[in-house]
Motif scaffolding. Sequence first.
Motif, PDB file in Angstrom:
ATOM      1  N   ARG A  19      42.526  16.181  36.711  1.00  0.00           N
ATOM      2  CA  ARG A  19      41.401  15.320  37.054  1.00  0.00           C
ATOM      3  C   ARG A  19      40.671  14.955  35.768  1.00  0.00           C
ATOM      4  N   LEU A  20      40.655  13.657  35.462  1.00  0.00           N
ATOM      5  CA  LEU A  20      39.936  13.175  34.292  1.00  0.00           C
ATOM      6  C   LEU A  20      38.515  12.804  34.691  1.00  0.00           C
ATOM      7  N   TYR A  59      41.647  -1.002  42.191  1.00  0.00           N
ATOM      8  CA  TYR A  59      42.952  -1.548  41.830  1.00  0.00           C
ATOM      9  C   TYR A  59      43.747  -0.432  41.146  1.00  0.00           C
ATOM     10  N   TYR A  60      45.052  -0.409  41.440  1.00  0.00           N
ATOM     11  CA  TYR A  60      45.953   0.536  40.779  1.00  0.00           C
ATOM     12  C   TYR A  60      47.191  -0.221  40.313  1.00  0.00           C
ATOM     13  N   PHE A  68      47.556   8.373  41.999  1.00  0.00           N
ATOM     14  CA  PHE A  68      46.268   8.437  41.303  1.00  0.00           C
ATOM     15  C   PHE A  68      45.162   7.909  42.214  1.00  0.00           C
ATOM     16  N   THR A  69      43.964   8.476  42.066  1.00  0.00           N
ATOM     17  CA  THR A  69      42.789   8.005  42.803  1.00  0.00           C
ATOM     18  C   THR A  69      41.606   7.895  41.849  1.00  0.00           C
ATOM     19  N   LEU A  79      32.610   8.743  36.128  1.00  0.00           N
ATOM     20  CA  LEU A  79      33.851   8.111  36.569  1.00  0.00           C
ATOM     21  C   LEU A  79      34.931   9.183  36.572  1.00  0.00           C
ATOM     22  N   TYR A  80      35.837   9.110  37.556  1.00  0.00           N
ATOM     23  CA  TYR A  80      36.888  10.110  37.680  1.00  0.00           C
ATOM     24  C   TYR A  80      38.243   9.450  37.894  1.00  0.00           C
ATOM     25  N   LEU A  81      39.286  10.188  37.528  1.00  0.00           N
ATOM     26  CA  LEU A  81      40.649   9.794  37.869  1.00  0.00           C
ATOM     27  C   LEU A  81      41.398  11.055  38.279  1.00  0.00           C
TER      28      LEU A  81
END
Lengths: 121, 107
Positions: A19-20, A59-60, A68-69, A79-81
């Motif tokens: 998780r970024l 958008y992905y 990814f979410t 912000l997260y990824l």
Amino acid sequence: EVQLLDSGGGLVQPGGSLRLSCAASGFSFSNYAMSWVRQTPGKRLECVSVIGTSGINTYYTDSVKGRFTISRDNSKNMLYLQMNSLRDEDTAVYHCAKGRGSSISSCHDFWGQGTLVTVSS
Amino acid sequence: DIEMTQSPSSVSASAGDRVTITCRASQGISTWLAWYQQKPGKAPKVLIYTASTLQSGVPSRFSGSGSGTDFTLSISSLQPEDFATYYCQQTNSFPLTFGGGTKVEMK
């Protein structure tokens, strides 16, 4: 002064998760689209995911759809990824980037320094 | 997907030279094009957006032009701090694709 501090990268095995996070400051976070852009070891740039101001529009890129979410917390300027089912080809430096405007198709006017994700067994 | 092709992939130049980099889109993108500069170990920095609008704080020796499929980034008089890699990006439609980069090296 706009600041984007990205974190959360590391070494992970194929199939693993990371998780970024990106801590934003110096601007009205909730008014701007935000993105994750990655740069591969070969220096190619790819816009991985974008999120609109409210978090509803996303958008992905095709290669990460379903794995990814992207999400944001406007109350915390974060912000997260979430990255699941990671593959070797996801190895890259991941930058969070601020949109120039509220549109999710805005270019990226400020970038974080990046966090390195290495997918390897 | 819209493919962005930059040329040349590298250019050798001296301080004071005029440098021009081109970017071609595989289909028309109006003026939805941005240019970025990246120095080693640093994040990219936007120089120009909507093909010709200079980002605040960027020196006026940088300029952009073009519309449709063909675009150029020009540096009127290269300064030592301009040796870097330059990327174009189309923001007309998803996926927002980048060119492969042009490295401006010291001759």
